[in-house]
Design an enzyme around this catalytic site. Structure first.
Site, PDB file in Angstrom:
ATOM      1  N   TRP A 184     -49.831 -21.329   5.173  1.00 39.56           N
ATOM      2  CA  TRP A 184     -48.882 -22.172   5.895  1.00 39.56           C
ATOM      3  C   TRP A 184     -47.468 -21.770   5.519  1.00 39.56           C
ATOM      4  CZ3 TRP A 184     -44.992 -25.239   3.872  1.00 39.56           C
ATOM      5  CH2 TRP A 184     -44.254 -25.974   4.837  1.00 39.56           C
ATOM      6  N   GLU A 225     -52.658 -22.878   9.037  1.00 37.48           N
ATOM      7  CA  GLU A 225     -52.268 -24.273   9.260  1.00 37.48           C
ATOM      8  C   GLU A 225     -51.014 -24.338  10.114  1.00 37.48           C
ATOM      9  OE1 GLU A 225     -50.842 -28.178   6.606  1.00 37.48           O
ATOM     10  OE2 GLU A 225     -51.240 -26.250   5.636  1.00 37.48           O
ATOM     11  N   LYS A 227     -47.744 -26.481  12.074  1.00 38.71           N
ATOM     12  CA  LYS A 227     -46.798 -27.563  11.825  1.00 38.71           C
ATOM     13  C   LYS A 227     -45.915 -27.722  13.048  1.00 38.71           C
ATOM     14  CE  LYS A 227     -43.952 -29.758   8.373  1.00 38.71           C
ATOM     15  NZ  LYS A 227     -43.617 -29.840   6.958  1.00 38.71           N
ATOM     16  N   ASP A 260     -53.634 -30.404   9.462  1.00 39.84           N
ATOM     17  CA  ASP A 260     -53.019 -31.450   8.648  1.00 39.84           C
ATOM     18  C   ASP A 260     -52.653 -32.566   9.612  1.00 39.84           C
ATOM     19  OD1 ASP A 260     -50.821 -33.018   7.527  1.00 39.84           O
ATOM     20  OD2 ASP A 260     -50.754 -31.561   5.912  1.00 39.84           O
ATOM     21  N   HIS A 263     -49.119 -33.005  10.954  1.00 37.27           N
ATOM     22  CA  HIS A 263     -48.429 -31.865  11.549  1.00 37.27           C
ATOM     23  C   HIS A 263     -48.531 -31.815  13.068  1.00 37.27           C
ATOM     24  CE1 HIS A 263     -48.249 -29.235   7.646  1.00 37.27           C
ATOM     25  NE2 HIS A 263     -47.763 -30.451   7.500  1.00 37.27           N
ATOM     26  N   HIS A 287     -56.227 -30.936   5.863  1.00 35.72           N
ATOM     27  CA  HIS A 287     -55.356 -31.524   4.862  1.00 35.72           C
ATOM     28  C   HIS A 287     -55.151 -32.966   5.300  1.00 35.72           C
ATOM     29  CE1 HIS A 287     -53.278 -27.928   2.641  1.00 35.72           C
ATOM     30  NE2 HIS A 287     -54.575 -28.013   2.439  1.00 35.72           N
ATOM     31  N   ASP A 295     -44.138 -36.215   9.520  1.00 39.58           N
ATOM     32  CA  ASP A 295     -44.933 -35.628   8.432  1.00 39.58           C
ATOM     33  C   ASP A 295     -44.321 -36.001   7.086  1.00 39.58           C
ATOM     34  OD1 ASP A 295     -46.713 -34.066   6.979  1.00 39.58           O
ATOM     35  OD2 ASP A 295     -45.430 -32.306   7.111  1.00 39.58           O
ATOM     36  N   ASP A 297     -45.977 -37.326   4.422  1.00 46.54           N
ATOM     37  CA  ASP A 297     -46.892 -37.157   3.291  1.00 46.54           C
ATOM     38  C   ASP A 297     -46.970 -38.390   2.400  1.00 46.54           C
ATOM     39  OD1 ASP A 297     -47.940 -34.322   3.421  1.00 46.54           O
ATOM     40  OD2 ASP A 297     -45.808 -33.971   3.627  1.00 46.54           O
ATOM     41  N   ASP A 327     -53.510 -34.065   0.815  1.00 50.32           N
ATOM     42  CA  ASP A 327     -52.185 -33.444   0.794  1.00 50.32           C
ATOM     43  C   ASP A 327     -51.116 -34.509   1.013  1.00 50.32           C
ATOM     44  OD1 ASP A 327     -49.952 -31.873   0.902  1.00 50.32           O
ATOM     45  OD2 ASP A 327     -50.473 -30.839   2.758  1.00 50.32           O
TER      46      ASP A 327
END
Length: 420
Positions: A184, A225, A227, A260, A263, A287, A295, A297, A327
């Site tokens: 990524w 990955e 995004k 993810d 993302h 993730h 995003d 997290d 993640d």
């Protein structure tokens, strides 16, 4: 009523819906969930002293952050002691452990720089996943790495990726467990670009060159990955969802997609994407995080999308086809607690999915009996899941309630508060 009596009652209630709670717990105990090391030190790592850069950001300054490899490993061991189920380590390349006075740049890192992590994994009989670190480095030129128009910059990061393939092979050989290696980057542009295809062609060629490094796909599982955007790259990212899915499809003999769930655009959900991808890909990786408006997290909780993601893995019999990794990174609260809450939340989601009468619900859908389907789906929400969870935790040797938090408070007082 004792906990055992409560579980016996719950087991009987679930059995009436066609669910075997014993089987559900046995399946979950063997499913590895990859625990991300970067929650413990705010994604800084040990190969640089600078700030976190590259389209991501950690907020907060809660005391007790791990500042050395020993401290981070100590914290991870505390987490392992407080969570049920099977843990797998997930490392970023920036967590290389150097000897005193040694420094090796990312294009030259070797397996020996991760020997301490292998020692920790062997101690617990667990595997290791890996991530090249394409951020927080001076050679992110204009915010670009593998898609940079500068061939020297691209060459540096390609060599970093190849080194990570070799390190991933080392992890798999040493632990006897396949290593998922995720590629990524935050490559992109802050404002509307003049060329969208050029960076993606360079990105494609760079990843292809990384994957030209010899490896056994049965042991090393490279992923790409996507995004949608990042801080400083709001207008365009080279590694978009369409790009990564197409790349994985074109290289399915040596690469798989990683999604993810932070993302994507806010109205997209990964739970819906999982069954779509399973129609075409033998394996895929996740993730698992919690995005709040973007995003961000946040620490994973047992929210609706978390439960839906778990349901899609289980109801499609894909527990052996989906690699699951956490993640997130929150520096505003006790970091050990953040790890534990997120890990336990995902375990709860998976156990809840395993205790859902999936086959009966599928049958009702195929028969077009949508009235009863709605009724049964709603009734399933009231089954005594908490009693099954408590029994599962007891069998795993950890607290089923919040008693684990007392251990974290003691650890904060005795260990974390003494770190400078």
């Amino acid at each position: 009523m004792t906990n055992k009596e409560r579980y016996a009652s719950a087991k009987e209630m679930y059995a009436k819906t066609g669910v075997d709670t014993e089987k559900a717990m046995e399946i979950l105990k063997e499913l590895p969930i990859s625990l991300h090391c970067w929650q413990g030190d705010d994604v800084i790592g040990f190969d640089h002293d600078g700030p976190l850069t590259g389209g991501i950001q950690t907020t907060g300054n809660y005391p007790g952050k791990a500042r050395t490899p020993r401290q981070l490993m100590e914290d991870i061991e505390k987490v392992i002691a407080l969570v049920p189920g099977k843990v797998k380590l997930n490392l970023h390349a920036c967590y290389a452990v150097f000897e005193e006075g040694e420094y090796v740049d990312r294009d030259k890192i070797e397996p020996r720089h991760f020997a301490k992590w292998v020692e920790l994994a062997k101690k617990y009989g667990i595997g290791i996943d890996f991530n090249p670190t394409f951020f927080s480095h001076p050679k992110m030129k204009d915010g670009l790495t593998l898609s940079s128009p500068d061939p020297e910059i691209r060459r540096f990061w390609i060599e970093h990726g190849k080194a990570c393939i070799r390190i991933s092979s080392y992890f798999a050989e040493e632990t006897g467990i396949p290593c998922v290696m995720n590629i990524w980057t935050g490559d992109g542009y802050k404002d509307v670009p003049a060329d969208r295809m050029g960076p993606r062609m360079r990105y494609k060629e760079s990843i292809e060159e990384i994957l030209s490094e010899p490896f056994d796909y049965n042991k090393v599982k490279p992923c790409v990955e996507s995004k949608v955007f990042g801080i400083g790259v709001e207008a365009y990212t080279a590694g978009s969802a369409e790009f990564t899915l197409s790349f994985a499809a074109a290289h399915r003999d040596k690469c798989m997609p990683l999604m993810d769930n932070g993302h994507y655009h806010p109205t997209e959900v990964v739970s819906d994407k999982i069954p779509a991808l399973l129609c075409f890909y033998p394996e895929l990786a996740l993730h698992i995080t919690r995005g709040v408006r973007w995003d961000s997290d946040h620490v994973l909780l047992l929210d609706d999308e978390t439960k839906e993601i778990a349901k899609e893995i289980v109801r499609n019999n894909a527990t052996d086809r989906v690699y699951m990794a956490l993640d997130y990174f929150d520096a505003s609260i006790n970091r050990i607690s953040a790890w534990v809450v997120g890990f336990r939340s995902w375990q709860k989601a998976m156990l809840m999915a395993l205790c859902t009468p999936n086959e009966e619900l599928k049958r009702l859908q195929d028969e077009g009996n949508f009235t009863k389907l709605m009724v049964m789906q709603e009734e399933a929400k009231l089954l005594p899941f908490g009693d099954v969870w408590a029994e599962y935790c007891e069998r795993c040797g950890v607290a089923g309630d919040t008693a684990w938090f007392d251990e974290i408070l003691a650890y904060e007082k005795d260990v974390l508060s003494k770190r400078s």
